[in-house]
Design an enzyme around this catalytic site. Structure first.
Site, PDB file in Angstrom:
ATOM      1  N   LYS A 174      -9.921 -10.300 -10.323  1.00 22.85           N
ATOM      2  CA  LYS A 174     -10.926 -10.404  -9.278  1.00 22.85           C
ATOM      3  C   LYS A 174     -12.108  -9.464  -9.540  1.00 22.85           C
ATOM      4  O   LYS A 174     -11.905  -8.374 -10.074  1.00 22.85           O
ATOM      5  CB  LYS A 174     -10.298 -10.002  -7.930  1.00 22.85           C
ATOM      6  CG  LYS A 174     -10.191 -11.146  -6.935  1.00 22.85           C
ATOM      7  CD  LYS A 174      -9.350 -10.756  -5.743  1.00 22.85           C
ATOM      8  CE  LYS A 174     -10.187 -10.338  -4.557  1.00 22.85           C
ATOM      9  NZ  LYS A 174      -9.394 -10.201  -3.326  1.00 22.85           N
ATOM     10  N   LYS A 234     -14.915  -3.536  -7.125  1.00 18.18           N
ATOM     11  CA  LYS A 234     -15.819  -2.387  -7.094  1.00 18.18           C
ATOM     12  C   LYS A 234     -15.330  -1.274  -8.001  1.00 18.18           C
ATOM     13  O   LYS A 234     -16.080  -0.377  -8.350  1.00 18.18           O
ATOM     14  CB  LYS A 234     -15.942  -1.862  -5.670  1.00 18.18           C
ATOM     15  CG  LYS A 234     -14.624  -1.278  -5.161  1.00 18.18           C
ATOM     16  CD  LYS A 234     -14.754  -0.635  -3.811  1.00 18.18           C
ATOM     17  CE  LYS A 234     -13.453   0.019  -3.425  1.00 18.18           C
ATOM     18  NZ  LYS A 234     -13.489   1.478  -3.461  1.00 18.18           N
ATOM     19  N   LYS A 287       0.814  -1.216   0.000  1.00 13.97           N
ATOM     20  CA  LYS A 287       0.000   0.000   0.000  1.00 13.97           C
ATOM     21  C   LYS A 287       0.849   1.269   0.000  1.00 13.97           C
ATOM     22  O   LYS A 287       0.437   2.295  -0.530  1.00 13.97           O
ATOM     23  CB  LYS A 287      -0.956   0.017   1.198  1.00 13.97           C
ATOM     24  CG  LYS A 287      -2.090  -0.963   1.072  1.00 13.97           C
ATOM     25  CD  LYS A 287      -3.179  -0.673   2.090  1.00 13.97           C
ATOM     26  CE  LYS A 287      -4.351  -1.633   1.934  1.00 13.97           C
ATOM     27  NZ  LYS A 287      -5.370  -1.437   2.986  1.00 13.97           N
TER      28      LYS A 287
END
Ligand code: TRP
Length: 330
Positions: free
Chosen positions: A194, A197, A111
């Site tokens: 995957k 969203k 991240k």
């Protein structure tokens, strides 16, 4: 005593992947365990955020839990910021956590990216807050995705460090219940990535808020291949295999059972049956999401009541922690 705790990030746009991979399984545990489900709005601040979106996403996750069958009388569902223990305990645990342990965390490395100096202290301390979430309730079982394995190990180490420091078995060491790969749901457009969203194509995912027509249409339009029949072969038939996985999860049966059932079927017939099944299972979820989104007052009242019950569990534990720590309460 067994107590389940898990945390879900309040990111918007809940979809079939969230439902099959997490929500549905969390909800199933309510029959066997005391369950505490936390919408981790504090953790959400470790990445750039928008205040209005954070509020909406917090309500959406709460609605998603209930639309998936969570009974707010039996389970606790609340947002993390509303129970002060998390932050208070985090500090004490942070002071018992060597930097070397945090430096091993792969999620931080991912991240933070290349510019580590620009990453926030919050992102670095993320796993310590997660440990506080879990052990602050004396949770024994933590259902999480495979990617959280390392954070769970760290939570155990931190619980152990506290116990060792004060020479007692105060915190139970929490056990990860890994939710596994079986329900990894892939995009309906590309069987190798995957379901997400943030995919720009809405046809790549089934949103929890989709109505029956949208669900059926998206399954019908899902990408497939020109190979005959129904088989499971993620290497060579990623899209078709993903639909087999989705069918199995929605029906609550094994992949082999699905393959048996459709042994001599044409793929188009399988798809039609999958569309019917998806509508049957997800249609009511979408309708409940719609009903709940029209009633934010109700959702807020569930979260308010959940926070009160969460505090009732956490407060006595935190009080004991602070006594052990040596804080004077004059
Ligand atoms: N880190 C978890 C995730 O991204 C979310 C989380 C925060 C969590 N606190 C937790 C999960 C406590 C389990 C228990 O999925």
């Amino acid at each position: 005593m067994k107590r389940v705790f898990s945390g879900v990030q309040p990111t918007g746009n809940l979809h079939l992947g969230n439902y099959l991979g997490a929500l549905k399984r969390f909800v199933a545990m309510q029959d066997d365990y005391e369950c505490v489900y936390c919408i981790v709005d504090l953790h959400a601040l470790t990445m750039p955020w928008d205040p209005d979106q954070l509020r909406d996403a917090t309500r959406e996750v709460a609605a998603g839990f209930m639309a998936s069958g969570l009974d707010p009388e039996r389970c606790i569902v609340f947002n993390q910021s509303q129970c002060p223990m998390h932050l208070r305990l985090q500090w004490i645990l942070a002071c018992l956590t060597p930097l070397g342990w945090l430096n091993r965390m792969t999620q931080f490395k991912e991240k933070a990216g290349k510019q580590k100096d620009n990453a926030s202290l919050g992102l670095y301390g993320y796993p310590v807050l997660q440990a506080a979430d879990i052990i602050g309730y004396h949770a024994t079982h933590v259902p999480v995705g495979d990617d959280q394995r390392q954070h769970l190990e760290l939570s155990r180490d931190i619980a152990g460090a506290f116990n060792h420091t004060f020479g007692l078995d105060f915190f139970p060491l929490p056990e990860a219940v890994i939710l596994g790969e079986a329900t990894r749901v892939m995009s309906l457009r590309d069987g190798r990535s995957k379901m997400s969203k943030s995919d720009e194509s809405d046809y790549s995912r089934i949103n929890l808020t989709d109505d029956r027509d949208a669900i059926a249409l998206k399954i019908r339009k899902a990408r497939t291949d020109s190979i005959m029949g129904v088989s499971y072969d993620p290497e060579n038939r990623p899209e078709a295999s993903n639909l087999v996985t989705i069918y199995a999860s929605l029906a609550g049966v094994s992949r082999d059972a699905v393959l048996d059932e459709f042994q001599s079927a044409r793929f188009s017939d399988f798809k039609a049956r999958l569309a019917d099944l998806a509508v049957e299972v997800l249609g009511p979820v979408g309708e409940e999401m719609k009903r709940l989104s029209a009633d934010p007052g109700y959702v807020d009242s569930v979260l308010r009541d959940g926070a009160e019950r969460a505090r009732a569990i956490a407060e006595p534990i935190q009080k004991r922690v602070e006594e052990l720590t040596g804080f004077l309460v004059p």
